[in-house]
Every structure is written in C-alpha cells, then in structure tokens.
Design an enzyme around this catalytic site. Structure first.
Site, short mmCIF file in Angstrom:
data_model
loop_
_atom_site.label_atom_id
_atom_site.label_comp_id
_atom_site.label_asym_id
_atom_site.label_seq_id
_atom_site.Cartn_x
_atom_site.Cartn_y
_atom_site.Cartn_z
N PRO A 18 0.86 -1.19 0.00
CA PRO A 18 0.00 0.00 0.00
C PRO A 18 0.89 1.23 0.00
O PRO A 18 1.80 1.34 0.82
CB PRO A 18 -0.74 -0.12 1.34
CG PRO A 18 0.15 -0.94 2.22
CD PRO A 18 0.91 -1.86 1.31
N GLN A 72 -6.73 -1.00 2.66
CA GLN A 72 -6.19 -0.66 3.99
C GLN A 72 -6.93 0.51 4.62
O GLN A 72 -7.30 1.46 3.93
CB GLN A 72 -4.71 -0.30 3.86
CG GLN A 72 -4.03 -0.16 5.20
CD GLN A 72 -2.58 0.25 5.10
OE1 GLN A 72 -2.28 1.35 4.67
NE2 GLN A 72 -1.68 -0.64 5.47
N CYS A 103 2.26 3.31 9.70
CA CYS A 103 2.55 4.60 9.07
C CYS A 103 3.29 5.53 10.04
O CYS A 103 2.83 5.74 11.17
CB CYS A 103 1.24 5.26 8.60
SG CYS A 103 1.57 6.79 7.72
N ASN A 204 8.40 -7.37 4.48
CA ASN A 204 8.45 -6.11 3.72
C ASN A 204 9.66 -5.28 4.16
O ASN A 204 9.96 -5.19 5.35
CB ASN A 204 7.15 -5.34 3.95
CG ASN A 204 7.15 -3.93 3.39
OD1 ASN A 204 6.87 -2.97 4.09
ND2 ASN A 204 7.48 -3.79 2.11
C1 LIG Z 1 5.07 6.90 -1.25
C2 LIG Z 1 4.80 5.89 -0.17
C3 LIG Z 1 3.53 5.81 0.39
C4 LIG Z 1 3.25 4.86 1.38
N1 LIG Z 1 1.98 4.74 1.87
C5 LIG Z 1 1.67 3.72 2.73
C6 LIG Z 1 0.32 3.44 3.10
O1 LIG Z 1 -0.64 4.10 2.66
N2 LIG Z 1 0.11 2.42 3.98
C7 LIG Z 1 1.14 1.63 4.47
O2 LIG Z 1 0.90 0.69 5.25
N3 LIG Z 1 2.41 1.85 4.10
C8 LIG Z 1 2.70 2.85 3.23
N4 LIG Z 1 3.98 3.01 2.80
C9 LIG Z 1 5.02 2.05 3.24
C10 LIG Z 1 5.14 0.88 2.26
O3 LIG Z 1 3.94 0.14 2.18
C11 LIG Z 1 6.30 -0.06 2.69
O4 LIG Z 1 6.00 -0.59 3.96
C12 LIG Z 1 7.63 0.65 2.76
O5 LIG Z 1 7.84 1.48 1.64
C13 LIG Z 1 8.79 -0.36 2.89
O6 LIG Z 1 8.83 -1.19 1.76
P1 LIG Z 1 9.91 -0.96 0.58
O7 LIG Z 1 11.27 -1.02 1.21
O8 LIG Z 1 9.65 -2.08 -0.38
O9 LIG Z 1 9.64 0.39 0.00
C14 LIG Z 1 4.28 3.98 1.84
C15 LIG Z 1 5.55 4.09 1.28
C16 LIG Z 1 5.83 5.02 0.30
C17 LIG Z 1 7.22 5.08 -0.30
#
Ligand SMILES: Cc1cc2nc3c(=O)[nH]c(=O)nc-3n(C[C@H](O)[C@H](O)[C@H](O)COP(=O)(O)O)c2cc1C
Length: 322
Positions: A18, A72, A103, A204
């Site tokens: 998400p 979510q 978050c 993740n």
């Molecule tokens: C632009 C952006 C928006 C995000 N929005 C959410 C969100 O709405 N809900 C959530 O649980 N995590 C959110 N995240 C976190 C991601 O879901 C993820 O947990 C985090 O980026 C780590 O994973 P990665 O290393 O693959 O990026 C967001 C991340 C980014 C970069």
C-alpha cells in the site's frame, strides 16, 4: 509458489505494497498484469469514511481487474475503526481488509495516534483487531513495523496478539517508526515473527529485485514478500521477481519503447480515473520514477515534473524517446 490468506488463494508470493498516492486502481492493475499475486490499496482514513468524505470514498474505487486486492484503513479509535471496516465490508469488492499499524508520518502517527503509534499499545491493537474480525465477513490482515523505536522492538509480541485477535495475515515492515525509511530492514524481526505465529507472514522492506526477494523468503521463512519503493515507476519488478524465484533467470530490463508505452498508459488510465489536472500532477512524480537508470534524462525529468497537460506530457516523452 502460492499461499493462502483465509480461504483466499494468492497465486504467487509477490505483493504490491500500500502506498499513498501510488497504489491506486490504475497502478494496481498494472502491477497485477505484470505479475503481482496480490495488491494492497493505499490507506484510507476511518473517520473520512464514516463521515462520508467524498475524497476518501473516491480512494475506494477499484475494478475486478486488480483482484485479489486488500483495502487498507487507518485510525486509532475502536468505534470508528469498526464502523469503517464494516463500511468497506459492505461497500467494497476488495478481498481483504488491512489495518495500518506502520505509518510513521506525523499526521497519522502523532496527530491521529494511528499507524505506527498503535505499536505502543498492544492491548488497543488486540481490541481493534478482534472487534473488526467479529463484525466483518472478509478476512482481516494487519501491517505492522518492528516497533516504535529501537528500544521497543515488539513485533513478535504484537504479532501474537494480532493472531489471537483473529487476523488472517500479518505484514511486517522490518523497520521501527523512528527509522522511517532509513537504515536497512531487519530480516531477523520478520524471521522471529514467522516463527511466533501460524498465520501467513508477509515480509516487507528493501525488496528491489529477484535476489533480494529470494533472500527474504529463504532467510525469514516468510510466506510472501511485499514491494513498495521498488515498484515505483517499475511495474515490471513483479514479473522479474516471479521469474527469478521460478528458475533463477534475470529478465532483461524493459526497453525504452516499453518504458515509453508504460508511462503513457499509466498516465492515460490515471486521467480516466481522476481527470487530467490531478492525473498530470500525480504523473509529475511517477514520470521521473520511470526514468530511473536512464542516461541523459535529466531534462526530461525536469520537464515531466512541470508538465501541465496530457499533450505536454506526451510531447516531452516523444521528444526524448522518439
Ligand atoms: C510513497 C509511499 C507511500 C506509502 N503509503 C503507505 C500506506 O498508505 N500504507 C502503508 O501501510 N504503508 C505505506 N507506505 C510504506 C510501504 O507500504 C512499505 O511498507 C515501505 O515502503 C517499505 O517497503 P519498501 O522497502 O519495499 O519500500 C508507503 C511508502 C511510500 C514510499
């Protein structure tokens, strides 16, 4: 390669995270078409939903093409969280209701005491999850962080409470809230959570290609990996990881033509969903992400980040890619 969340079969172990402002219907469709087994929609506010905020309700838009999909929600108030979950249960065609407990942004984690802030209160976590599970028909999952800060890493304790409350899956973003997006995801936390619960665990953090996905799956034993930033401007990542996990093949990166077509396709589907003005504003971020790793694209990056219309956006891309 498949796994199950409740009775829902997910055809592979690769999931779109998400991401607010990113994981909307057009991007989820692209991600599914390019190999994600499950996609998560960006978070929506519990209060926004129950007070019928139009902007929040629009965020629930989805199509059958992106299923299976998890919607979510975020919030910290037991009553409004249950009402919001019920609203989604009745009004959305999504397959899973996911609760945000990760978050870090101040508006969510400090002002609303939601998101990662909940990690400080395992009793409230239990109450929110168990009440939601009691009231809805769809499977419930929860997305957590390692903990609030380095001195309070409690993902294992929280995961056990979440399981006891009846959730059907847990995603662990293996960083604390105070780490934000810095440092490295701690695979040992995902491994410890996986060993502590029986429900599926989605790992993740920092999965950016086949080898990093394989490493997370093998090292932690998690059931699937979730990809966030690695998918920005890169929906191809899902098929690349899928292929690598199947036979170790590293697929070629998309050609310039494919990148160009994808940018236009993404932009056009966003225009259809949100209208030209909002879509082009959003493409000001997506456009440059698609150009990562492409030489001599700095002028185009700048142009795209200032584009005002669909025509301008296409014209800039055509000028560069020909
Ligand atoms: C632009 C952006 C928006 C995000 N929005 C959410 C969100 O709405 N809900 C959530 O649980 N995590 C959110 N995240 C976190 C991601 O879901 C993820 O947990 C985090 O980026 C780590 O994973 P990665 O290393 O693959 O990026 C967001 C991340 C980014 C970069």
């Amino acid at each position: 390669m498949s796994f199950k969340i409740g009775n829902l079969v997910i055809n592979n172990k690769i999931i779109l995270a998400p991401m607010a402002g990113v994981s909307n219907s057009p991007f989820r469709i692209l991600s599914r078409q390019y190999g994600a087994g499950l996609v998560f929609a960006e978070m929506v506010s519990d209060k926004g939903l129950i007070y019928q905020n139009e902007k929040t309700k629009r965020l629930l838009f989805m199509t059958d093409y992106e299923k299976p999909m998890a919607q979510q929600i975020f919030g910290s108030d037991l009553k409004t969280m249950v009402e919001a979950a019920l609203y989604i249960d009745k009004n959305s065609n999504c397959d899973i209701i996911d609760i945000n407990m990760g978050c870090p942004v101040p508006k969510v984690a400090i002002k609303a005491q939601a998101g990662a802030s909940l990690m400080k209160n395992p009793n409230l976590i239990y109450d929110i999850v168990s009440e939601i599970v009691k009231h809805v028909t769809k499977p419930v999952s929860v997305k957590i962080r390692s903990g609030w800060d380095h001195s309070s890493v409690n993902a294992v304790e929280v995961a056990k409470r979440i399981e006891a409350a009846g959730a059907q899956a847990i995603t662990v973003h293996a960083r604390t809230r105070s780490q934000g997006y810095g440092g490295l995801a701690d695979l040992d936390v995902i491994k410890a959570v996986k060993e502590a619960v029986k429900i599926p665990v989605i790992g993740n953090g920092d999965v950016i290609d086949g080898p990093s996905a394989k490493r997370m799956l093998e090292y932690t034993g998690c059931d699937a990996v979730m990809i966030g930033r690695g998918a920005l401007g890169n929906p191809w990542i899902f098929r690349e990881i899928d292929q690598y996990l199947k036979d170790g093949t590293i697929l070629e990166r998309p050609s310039h033509d494919e990148i160009k077509e994808m940018m236009i396709r993404h932009m056009e589907s966003l225009v259809e969903l949100k209208g030209e003005h909002t879509a082009i504003l959003e493409m000001r971020s997506h456009g440059p992400w698609y150009l990562k790793g492409i030489d001599h694209a700095s002028t185009l990056r700048k142009q795209l980040s200032q584009a005002k219309t669909k025509e301008e956006f296409i014209q800039f891309i055509e000028q560069f890619f020909g």
